[in-house]
Design an enzyme around this catalytic site. Sequence first.
Site, PDB file in Angstrom:
ATOM      1  N   GLY A 135      84.996  92.303  -7.190  1.00  0.00           N
ATOM      2  CA  GLY A 135      83.865  91.900  -8.014  1.00  0.00           C
ATOM      3  C   GLY A 135      82.644  92.746  -7.743  1.00  0.00           C
ATOM      4  O   GLY A 135      82.538  93.425  -6.716  1.00  0.00           O
ATOM      5  N   GLY A 155      76.914  91.105  -5.717  1.00  0.00           N
ATOM      6  CA  GLY A 155      76.297  89.818  -5.996  1.00  0.00           C
ATOM      7  C   GLY A 155      77.207  88.809  -6.671  1.00  0.00           C
ATOM      8  O   GLY A 155      76.756  87.729  -7.060  1.00  0.00           O
ATOM      9  N   GLY A 215      79.688  87.200  -5.264  1.00  0.00           N
ATOM     10  CA  GLY A 215      80.118  86.162  -4.333  1.00  0.00           C
ATOM     11  C   GLY A 215      81.392  86.485  -3.583  1.00  0.00           C
ATOM     12  O   GLY A 215      82.006  85.599  -2.979  1.00  0.00           O
ATOM     13  N   LYS A 216      81.787  87.754  -3.581  1.00  0.00           N
ATOM     14  CA  LYS A 216      83.035  88.167  -2.931  1.00  0.00           C
ATOM     15  C   LYS A 216      83.107  87.786  -1.467  1.00  0.00           C
ATOM     16  O   LYS A 216      84.088  87.211  -1.007  1.00  0.00           O
ATOM     17  CB  LYS A 216      83.223  89.692  -3.027  1.00  0.00           C
ATOM     18  CG  LYS A 216      83.325  90.288  -4.377  1.00  0.00           C
ATOM     19  CD  LYS A 216      83.586  91.774  -4.299  1.00  0.00           C
ATOM     20  CE  LYS A 216      82.752  92.496  -3.253  1.00  0.00           C
ATOM     21  NZ  LYS A 216      81.299  92.285  -3.365  1.00  0.00           N
ATOM     22  N   GLU A 257      83.764  93.979   4.015  1.00  0.00           N
ATOM     23  CA  GLU A 257      83.235  95.303   3.754  1.00  0.00           C
ATOM     24  C   GLU A 257      82.056  95.606   4.666  1.00  0.00           C
ATOM     25  O   GLU A 257      81.227  94.727   4.941  1.00  0.00           O
ATOM     26  CB  GLU A 257      82.799  95.401   2.287  1.00  0.00           C
ATOM     27  CG  GLU A 257      82.485  96.801   1.839  1.00  0.00           C
ATOM     28  CD  GLU A 257      82.225  96.857   0.342  1.00  0.00           C
ATOM     29  OE1 GLU A 257      82.670  97.830  -0.287  1.00  0.00           O
ATOM     30  OE2 GLU A 257      81.585  95.944  -0.197  1.00  0.00           O
ATOM     31  N   TYR A 278      69.995 103.827  -1.859  1.00  0.00           N
ATOM     32  CA  TYR A 278      69.218 103.123  -2.875  1.00  0.00           C
ATOM     33  C   TYR A 278      67.832 103.740  -3.068  1.00  0.00           C
ATOM     34  O   TYR A 278      67.192 103.523  -4.093  1.00  0.00           O
ATOM     35  CB  TYR A 278      69.103 101.633  -2.529  1.00  0.00           C
ATOM     36  CG  TYR A 278      70.377 100.863  -2.832  1.00  0.00           C
ATOM     37  CD1 TYR A 278      70.903 100.849  -4.116  1.00  0.00           C
ATOM     38  CD2 TYR A 278      71.061 100.171  -1.834  1.00  0.00           C
ATOM     39  CE1 TYR A 278      72.074 100.169  -4.412  1.00  0.00           C
ATOM     40  CE2 TYR A 278      72.225  99.485  -2.118  1.00  0.00           C
ATOM     41  CZ  TYR A 278      72.722  99.485  -3.412  1.00  0.00           C
ATOM     42  OH  TYR A 278      73.890  98.813  -3.700  1.00  0.00           O
ATOM     43  N   ASP A 330      87.668  91.807   1.404  1.00  0.00           N
ATOM     44  CA  ASP A 330      86.473  91.839   0.559  1.00  0.00           C
ATOM     45  C   ASP A 330      86.354  93.232  -0.059  1.00  0.00           C
ATOM     46  O   ASP A 330      85.928  94.178   0.588  1.00  0.00           O
ATOM     47  CB  ASP A 330      85.248  91.520   1.433  1.00  0.00           C
ATOM     48  CG  ASP A 330      83.928  91.659   0.708  1.00  0.00           C
ATOM     49  OD1 ASP A 330      83.932  91.934  -0.504  1.00  0.00           O
ATOM     50  OD2 ASP A 330      82.883  91.500   1.358  1.00  0.00           O
ATOM     51  N   ARG A 331      86.766  93.350  -1.328  1.00  0.00           N
ATOM     52  CA  ARG A 331      86.766  94.581  -2.137  1.00  0.00           C
ATOM     53  C   ARG A 331      87.890  95.542  -1.713  1.00  0.00           C
ATOM     54  O   ARG A 331      88.166  95.745  -0.540  1.00  0.00           O
ATOM     55  CB  ARG A 331      85.425  95.290  -2.110  1.00  0.00           C
ATOM     56  CG  ARG A 331      85.379  96.494  -3.065  1.00  0.00           C
ATOM     57  CD  ARG A 331      83.966  96.993  -3.278  1.00  0.00           C
ATOM     58  NE  ARG A 331      83.218  96.108  -4.169  1.00  0.00           N
ATOM     59  CZ  ARG A 331      81.903  95.895  -4.075  1.00  0.00           C
ATOM     60  NH1 ARG A 331      81.200  96.483  -3.150  1.00  0.00           N
ATOM     61  NH2 ARG A 331      81.302  95.093  -4.927  1.00  0.00           N
ATOM     62  N   GLU A 362      68.580  96.179  -1.541  1.00  0.00           N
ATOM     63  CA  GLU A 362      69.115  95.854  -2.857  1.00  0.00           C
ATOM     64  C   GLU A 362      68.051  95.402  -3.858  1.00  0.00           C
ATOM     65  O   GLU A 362      68.329  95.301  -5.058  1.00  0.00           O
ATOM     66  CB  GLU A 362      70.168  94.740  -2.744  1.00  0.00           C
ATOM     67  CG  GLU A 362      71.446  95.154  -2.059  1.00  0.00           C
ATOM     68  CD  GLU A 362      72.444  94.018  -1.963  1.00  0.00           C
ATOM     69  OE1 GLU A 362      73.629  94.292  -1.745  1.00  0.00           O
ATOM     70  OE2 GLU A 362      72.026  92.843  -2.092  1.00  0.00           O
TER      71      GLU A 362
END
Length: 207
Positions: free
Chosen positions: A7, A10, A12-13, A31, A43, A78-79, A145
């Site tokens: 996902g 943000g 919710g993963k 992650e 960023y 996670d990912r 972020e």
Amino acid sequence: MHIVIAGNIGSGKTTLTKMLARHYGWEARLESVVNNPYLTDYYQDMKRWALNLEVYFLKERFRDILKIAQSDKTIIQDRSIFEGVYIFTANNHDMGNMSDRDFDTYMGLFQSMMMVIKQPDLLVYLRASVDHLVDNVHKRGRDFEQNMRLDYLRNLNERYETFVDKYDGPKLIVDVNNVDFLHSRQDFADIVSQINQKLGLKSATLF
């Protein structure tokens, strides 16, 4: 067994990964975000740091894949490495943050890794609108972020939809726009029920 929670930023993963690991007794692979040495710089100047960031993520995810392959435990991740390549790195390239030369070198490295990479037993995609993603990003308050551009999240969302649509492995799509699995036992139970059905598992009492 290897399960991936996929996902956008943000969606919710990480929260769901931890909750499912606790519920099933699975081992969570999270992650590297907080300790990532390039995220803050990225960023602030995406074009300068995109290649560094993506190579770091690729290295971390490939290391995790090797450890998962050697484990006799059920791992929930996670990912996936596929998202990192086909969504985030491809997006950086198309945005002009990575040159064609750098992108080709990166993809060559990934293709070499693909010789030993297998698809997970289940990919769970958390589908969320950009408004939902922005709200969650602001709530968790990570400094690096907070200035994230809307078009960046929007581009990633479009890529996720394309990626999941074309993904040919076992998958489950969960729309999280009107779901609060963190605070609603019923919402979490609904997700668990769908995962049980996909994996052929028996229902279990929630914690």
